[in-house]
Design an enzyme around this catalytic site. Sequence first.
Site, PDB file in Angstrom:
ATOM      1  CG  ASN A 177      -1.008   3.566  11.480  1.00  0.00           C
ATOM      2  OD1 ASN A 177      -0.124   4.137  10.855  1.00  0.00           O
ATOM      3  ND2 ASN A 177      -1.463   2.380  11.161  1.00  0.00           N
TER       4      ASN A 177
ATOM      5  CG  HIS B  11      -3.176  -1.908  10.594  1.00  0.00           C
ATOM      6  ND1 HIS B  11      -1.810  -1.959  10.799  1.00  0.00           N
ATOM      7  CD2 HIS B  11      -3.351  -0.923   9.685  1.00  0.00           C
ATOM      8  CE1 HIS B  11      -1.202  -1.053  10.054  1.00  0.00           C
ATOM      9  NE2 HIS B  11      -2.120  -0.402   9.361  1.00  0.00           N
TER      10      HIS B  11
ATOM     11  NE  ARG C 222       4.580  -0.644   7.550  1.00  0.00           N
ATOM     12  CZ  ARG C 222       3.308  -0.564   7.199  1.00  0.00           C
ATOM     13  NH1 ARG C 222       2.944   0.126   6.125  1.00  0.00           N
ATOM     14  NH2 ARG C 222       2.362  -1.153   7.911  1.00  0.00           N
ATOM     15  CG  ASP C 223       0.950   2.253   8.242  1.00  0.00           C
ATOM     16  OD1 ASP C 223       0.914   2.908   7.189  1.00  0.00           O
ATOM     17  OD2 ASP C 223       0.008   1.537   8.627  1.00  0.00           O
TER      18      ASP C 223
ATOM     19  CB  CYS D 234      -1.400   3.069   2.587  1.00  0.00           C
ATOM     20  SG  CYS D 234      -0.782   2.343   1.064  1.00  0.00           S
TER      21      CYS D 234
ATOM     22  CG  HIS E 162      -4.776   3.685   8.717  1.00  0.00           C
ATOM     23  ND1 HIS E 162      -3.628   4.416   8.585  1.00  0.00           N
ATOM     24  CD2 HIS E 162      -4.437   2.406   8.469  1.00  0.00           C
ATOM     25  CE1 HIS E 162      -2.632   3.608   8.256  1.00  0.00           C
ATOM     26  NE2 HIS E 162      -3.099   2.373   8.180  1.00  0.00           N
TER      27      HIS E 162
HETATM   28  P1  HMG Z   1       7.124  -3.475  -9.573  1.00  0.00           P
HETATM   29  O1  HMG Z   1       7.578  -2.187 -10.145  1.00  0.00           O
HETATM   30  O2  HMG Z   1       5.987  -4.194 -10.257  1.00  0.00           O
HETATM   31  O3  HMG Z   1       8.356  -4.474  -9.361  1.00  0.00           O
HETATM   32  O4  HMG Z   1       6.734  -3.215  -8.072  1.00  0.00           O
HETATM   33  P2  HMG Z   1       9.176  -5.391 -10.330  1.00  0.00           P
HETATM   34  O5  HMG Z   1       9.249  -6.730  -9.684  1.00  0.00           O
HETATM   35  O6  HMG Z   1       8.681  -5.283 -11.740  1.00  0.00           O
HETATM   36  O7  HMG Z   1      10.636  -4.709 -10.253  1.00  0.00           O
HETATM   37  C1  HMG Z   1      10.893  -3.405 -10.776  1.00  0.00           C
HETATM   38  C2  HMG Z   1      12.224  -2.907 -10.209  1.00  0.00           C
HETATM   39  O8  HMG Z   1      12.113  -2.733  -8.802  1.00  0.00           O
HETATM   40  C3  HMG Z   1      13.368  -3.895 -10.423  1.00  0.00           C
HETATM   41  O9  HMG Z   1      14.570  -3.133 -10.554  1.00  0.00           O
HETATM   42  C4  HMG Z   1      13.413  -4.650  -9.130  1.00  0.00           C
HETATM   43  O10 HMG Z   1      14.669  -5.224  -8.844  1.00  0.00           O
HETATM   44  C5  HMG Z   1      13.079  -3.553  -8.123  1.00  0.00           C
HETATM   45  P3  HMG Z   1      15.250  -2.833 -11.986  1.00  0.00           P
HETATM   46  O11 HMG Z   1      15.464  -4.178 -12.580  1.00  0.00           O
HETATM   47  O12 HMG Z   1      14.223  -2.031 -12.733  1.00  0.00           O
HETATM   48  O13 HMG Z   1      16.471  -2.087 -11.611  1.00  0.00           O
HETATM   49  N1  HMG Z   1      12.492  -4.079  -6.908  1.00  0.00           N
HETATM   50  C6  HMG Z   1      12.968  -3.889  -5.670  1.00  0.00           C
HETATM   51  N2  HMG Z   1      14.013  -3.175  -5.221  1.00  0.00           N
HETATM   52  C7  HMG Z   1      14.226  -3.199  -3.879  1.00  0.00           C
HETATM   53  N3  HMG Z   1      13.452  -3.871  -3.005  1.00  0.00           N
HETATM   54  C8  HMG Z   1      12.387  -4.570  -3.429  1.00  0.00           C
HETATM   55  C9  HMG Z   1      12.119  -4.585  -4.811  1.00  0.00           C
HETATM   56  N4  HMG Z   1      11.167  -5.184  -5.559  1.00  0.00           N
HETATM   57  C10 HMG Z   1      11.405  -4.869  -6.832  1.00  0.00           C
HETATM   58  N5  HMG Z   1      11.622  -5.236  -2.554  1.00  0.00           N
HETATM   59  C11 HMG Z   1       6.504  -3.897  -5.791  1.00  0.00           C
HETATM   60  C12 HMG Z   1       6.230  -4.246  -7.240  1.00  0.00           C
HETATM   61  C13 HMG Z   1       5.695  -4.847  -4.934  1.00  0.00           C
HETATM   62  C14 HMG Z   1       7.987  -4.073  -5.502  1.00  0.00           C
HETATM   63  C15 HMG Z   1       6.089  -2.431  -5.547  1.00  0.00           C
HETATM   64  O14 HMG Z   1       4.784  -2.272  -5.974  1.00  0.00           O
HETATM   65  C16 HMG Z   1       6.201  -2.021  -4.113  1.00  0.00           C
HETATM   66  O15 HMG Z   1       7.293  -1.891  -3.587  1.00  0.00           O
HETATM   67  N6  HMG Z   1       5.045  -1.787  -3.468  1.00  0.00           N
HETATM   68  C17 HMG Z   1       5.003  -1.455  -2.049  1.00  0.00           C
HETATM   69  C18 HMG Z   1       4.149  -0.255  -1.812  1.00  0.00           C
HETATM   70  C19 HMG Z   1       4.116   0.039  -0.343  1.00  0.00           C
HETATM   71  O16 HMG Z   1       5.130   0.012   0.345  1.00  0.00           O
HETATM   72  N7  HMG Z   1       2.906   0.365   0.173  1.00  0.00           N
HETATM   73  C20 HMG Z   1       2.739   0.685   1.562  1.00  0.00           C
HETATM   74  C21 HMG Z   1       2.845  -0.503   2.468  1.00  0.00           C
HETATM   75  S1  HMG Z   1       1.351  -1.422   2.624  1.00  0.00           S
HETATM   76  C22 HMG Z   1       0.375  -0.494   3.757  1.00  0.00           C
HETATM   77  O17 HMG Z   1       0.745   0.583   4.130  1.00  0.00           O
HETATM   78  C23 HMG Z   1      -0.887  -1.107   4.299  1.00  0.00           C
HETATM   79  C24 HMG Z   1      -0.717  -1.652   5.729  1.00  0.00           C
HETATM   80  O18 HMG Z   1      -0.283  -0.633   6.608  1.00  0.00           O
HETATM   81  C25 HMG Z   1      -2.045  -2.216   6.238  1.00  0.00           C
HETATM   82  C26 HMG Z   1      -3.221  -1.271   6.042  1.00  0.00           C
HETATM   83  O19 HMG Z   1      -3.191  -0.131   6.557  1.00  0.00           O
HETATM   84  O20 HMG Z   1      -4.170  -1.682   5.373  1.00  0.00           O
HETATM   85  C27 HMG Z   1       0.316  -2.781   5.789  1.00  0.00           C
HETATM   86 MG    MG Z   2      -1.580   0.791   7.570  1.00  0.00          MG
END
Ligand code: HMG
Ligand code: MG
Length: 297
Positions: free
Chosen positions: A251, A209, A17-18, A242, A211
Amino acid sequence: MKKKLPESVRIVEVGPRDGLQSIQTIISTQDKIHFIDLLSKAKLPEIEVTSFVSPQWVPQLKDGAEVFSKINKRKQTIYTALVPNRKGLERAMASGFQSIAVFVAASETFSKKNTNSSIRESFDRLVEMQPLWFEADLRVRGYISTCWHCPYEGYIEPSKVIPVIKNLFDLGIDEISLGDTIGKAEPDEVRVLLDEVLKRWSVSDFALHFHDTYNKALKNVDVGLEYGINIYDTSAGGVGGCPFAPGAGGNLATEKLVYFLEEKNILTNLDTNYLSQAVDFIQKVITRENGKISIQN
Ligand code: HMG
Ligand code: MG
């Protein structure tokens, strides 16, 4: 309060994933499955398989359901999916996941960049999800990003992290992983936060966690061990970061942590032969060339 070093460490493998979420070249579904199968054979106790975030935001992981349906699942391994909202949770549940990870941030700007929501709004999403995970009796991990440094706001004070932890525990989250999202935390900064955290909550509820952008992750693991923390998130081959955190490196590498712990006689109970195969495989698939982080915001 400082404790004696743990006898064993539980590694949460977040590579699929990450590790893969920020790779520019899309990795084939088949390669992801093979990678995860090797990690399962390496006896990782937990593997974060994928995320069910918006495929517009992270196209690299849009095949999560197919990946999960085709991997060989090992009984003793927990397979987890990262979910950002109710829609993601429903997709993870429909795919058969019994363990999920949710994520929030300690920095407002990062929260906005990563999830298009303030910290408060991201908790509103969790509140919306909670009845579902509660009803289905899912195991829930909670990540807090930018616990020490934010790529936009700089150093983050522990006073910003503590209320986020409290709110996650209030929602019934089982385990909290404190994230150094861009790998900038200094050991003394890790101490300062852990002093505050562990005078309030039990050490067994926390994972770290790190990086490894600036090669500080092992020094920070050392601090975590000193405080008795025995859960660490790593990625095989050290891939990852990320895509919404400029400057985030991969990581801490799983193999690097395993050898570090072996020298301290701390057990991980992994099969290092299969772990090496997983590392070789994923490093061949992702050359450093095409593994550059794609900044989308
Ligand atoms: P948004 O654009 O504000 O979402 O994104 P929305 O609710 O306005 O929806 C827009 C469209 O997206 C809609 O579709 C929804 O249905 C669809 P439309 O009506 O336009 O056809 N949608 C989805 N489709 C599939 N699956 C879903 C989903 N949600 C909405 N789950 C949102 C808001 C949170 C969804 C977006 O910002 C997002 O997906 N962000 C995730 C980013 C990400 O993955 N970042 C990396 C992970 S975190 C990380 O790496 C840190 C970590 O490792 C710890 C660390 O290192 O610190 C964990
Ligand atoms: Mg991370």
